[in-house]
Enzyme design. Structure first.
Site, PDB file in Angstrom:
ATOM      1  N   THR A 127      77.155  19.175  37.956  1.00 15.04           N
ATOM      2  CA  THR A 127      78.068  18.918  36.842  1.00 15.04           C
ATOM      3  C   THR A 127      78.699  20.190  36.297  1.00 15.04           C
ATOM      4  OG1 THR A 127      76.694  17.027  36.240  1.00 15.04           O
ATOM      5  CG2 THR A 127      78.276  17.778  34.609  1.00 15.04           C
ATOM      6  N   GLY A 132      82.263  16.124  34.279  1.00 17.07           N
ATOM      7  CA  GLY A 132      81.325  15.025  34.121  1.00 17.07           C
ATOM      8  C   GLY A 132      80.935  14.412  35.457  1.00 17.07           C
ATOM      9  N   GLU A 248      67.459   9.159  43.745  1.00 18.43           N
ATOM     10  CA  GLU A 248      67.569   9.646  42.369  1.00 18.43           C
ATOM     11  C   GLU A 248      67.632   8.476  41.392  1.00 18.43           C
ATOM     12  OE1 GLU A 248      70.638  12.193  39.487  1.00 18.43           O
ATOM     13  OE2 GLU A 248      70.981  12.098  41.659  1.00 18.43           O
ATOM     14  N   ARG A 249      68.438   7.487  41.730  1.00 19.21           N
ATOM     15  CA  ARG A 249      68.582   6.343  40.824  1.00 19.21           C
ATOM     16  C   ARG A 249      67.330   5.483  40.783  1.00 19.21           C
ATOM     17  NH1 ARG A 249      74.935   5.697  42.605  1.00 19.21           N
ATOM     18  NH2 ARG A 249      75.675   7.234  41.067  1.00 19.21           N
ATOM     19  N   GLN A 285      53.591 -13.638  12.807  1.00 18.20           N
ATOM     20  CA  GLN A 285      54.183 -14.324  13.955  1.00 18.20           C
ATOM     21  C   GLN A 285      55.341 -13.534  14.548  1.00 18.20           C
ATOM     22  OE1 GLN A 285      56.690 -17.994  13.602  1.00 18.20           O
ATOM     23  NE2 GLN A 285      54.997 -18.963  14.709  1.00 18.20           N
ATOM     24  N   HIS A 344      57.066  -0.222  14.320  1.00 16.82           N
ATOM     25  CA  HIS A 344      56.373   0.894  13.680  1.00 16.82           C
ATOM     26  C   HIS A 344      56.870   1.133  12.255  1.00 16.82           C
ATOM     27  CE1 HIS A 344      55.036   1.919  17.759  1.00 16.82           C
ATOM     28  NE2 HIS A 344      54.266   2.867  17.260  1.00 16.82           N
ATOM     29  N   GLY A 345      57.988   0.505  11.882  1.00 11.43           N
ATOM     30  CA  GLY A 345      58.556   0.770  10.572  1.00 11.43           C
ATOM     31  C   GLY A 345      59.001   2.219  10.445  1.00 11.43           C
TER      32      GLY A 345
END
Length: 385
Positions: A127, A132, A248-249, A285, A344-345
């Site tokens: 890159t 990109g 790689e993917r 629930q 987890h809030g």
């Protein structure tokens, strides 16, 4: 459902990796996180453990096991512990395939023993700023000297994972101008020694996630690269890059699935301990339904990741199948990790909790190795659309 992808040898390796992580990584991981990279000597420890040489032929110091299943185990175990091994992933997943595919016998004798030991860490530099995903648009050049002994490398690269600690970088550069009917022509690959004069590491990039993985900008000013360090043939680099995209993917897909699985584990443990309104969060629930839905998605992603792994080991994973696995597993991980963080809030937003780091680490999965949008284009083209 019973998994059949791993055997007793893989499970024995899992125990070894889990113990190694608990002893060598977990106690110091906060220090790595604060420093923004794993220390260089950690890679020597991985070399001593043998993880770099699993797929390397025995004649070069490796184990000669032609399988990605041990890498899959490491994805699961690092995610389970909420850690990662810095830039070592690209060393094996991105560096090794090019050496295997392109290196001459002489090059393998020079490169692979040091690759296995961790003495030379490898990275891949494709890159460039402004290009990109458009690899064919690269501007970095490598011109052959008049006496034919070396190439002169000039240009810049960015987003190079492992770029700070790398000792060898596979640099993609133009050795010829693109053709009118083929703009991909003219790219070559070089195994560049990072100690070369004119080679420099710029900024260590400050990323949203993957904080312990060093990512850098690289610059080349009249760097002399011996002709002996050309990988493969001149001007055929783009084709070489394409051949390794499937593996790689797959790696990104399997890593994303492993992260989603870990997120459910973190969330389940948290809600069973956390009390609100006089009850554990797990007793509500909504919590049960959320975690059940996440588990179902993880089960599906596991099946896709395992199937892709078997196909990769058999040499049958097609570009479209790899794209499909990456798209599905990374999107599942995105949804699951987000929902697990929500459970987890407020604590889920704190970096001291592994779910927060996992949330940030996961985000890049839908970008690197080809964005989700690019994956859809590949799949659609394979469908004849």
């Amino acid at each position: 459902m019973r998994r059949s992808v791993f055997d007793e040898d893989h499970e024995a390796f899992r125990k070894t990796i889990r113990a190694f992580i608990e002893a060598e990584v977990v106690p110091v991981y906060d220090e790595w996180f604060a420093a923004g990279q794993a220390p260089r000597d950690f890679y020597y420890k991985l070399g001593e453990l043998g993880v770099f040489g699993i797929r390397v032929p025995e004649e070069y110091g490796g184990a000669g096991i032609e399988s990605h299943k041990y890498e899959a185990v490491m994805y699961e175990e690092t995610s389970r512990a909420g850690v990662n091994f810095g830039g070592s992933g690209v060393h094996v997943l991105l560096g090794l395939p090019y050496i295997e595919m392109l290196a001459t016998d002489e090059q393998k004798q020079r490169f692979l023993p040091k690759f296995v030991s961790g003495e030379e860490m490898w990275a891949l530099a494709m890159t460039e700023p402004g290009t990109g995903s458009d690899v064919a648009g690269m501007k970095t050049s490598a011109k052959l000297s008049e006496d034919g002994t070396h190439y002169v490398l000039n240009g810049a690269k960015t987003f190079i994972t492992g770029g700070v600690h790398a000792d060898r970088v596979i640099v993609c550069a133009r050795t010829a101008a693109p053709r009118e009917d083929d703009r991909r022509f003219g790219i070559s690959l070089f195994a560049v020694d990072t100690k070369s004069e004119g080679y420099s590491v710029g900024r260590k990039l400050d990323k949203l996630g993957l904080k312990t993985s060093d990512t850098a900008e690289l610059a080349f000013v009249d760097v002399k690269v011996p002709v002996e360090d050309l990988l493969g043939e001149e001007n055929k680099g783009f084709g070489y890059l394409g051949k390794n995209l499937a593996s790689e993917r797959w790696g990104i897909a399997f890593g994303a699935y492993a992260q989603a699985k870990a997120a459910v584990r973190f969330a389940q443990s948290y809600v069973q301990d956390r009390t609100v309104f006089g009850k554990t969060v797990a007793s509500f629930q909504n919590t049960k339904f959320e975690l059940a839905a996440c588990q179902a998605e993880v089960d599906a992603a596991e099946a896709v990741a395992d199937r892709a792994l078997e196909a990769l080991d058999a040499g049958e994973l097609t570009p479209a199948e790899a794209a499909s696995a990456k798209l599905f597993c990374t999107e599942v991980a995105h949804r699951v990790i987000d929902r697990c963080l929500q459970l987890h809030g407020g604590y889920g937003f704190m970096n001291e909790y592994p779910i927060a780091r996992l949330y940030a680490d996961n985000r890049v999965n839908r970008i690197y190795g080809g964005t989700s949008e690019v994956m859809k284009m590949i799949i659609a083209k394979d469908m004849g659309l």
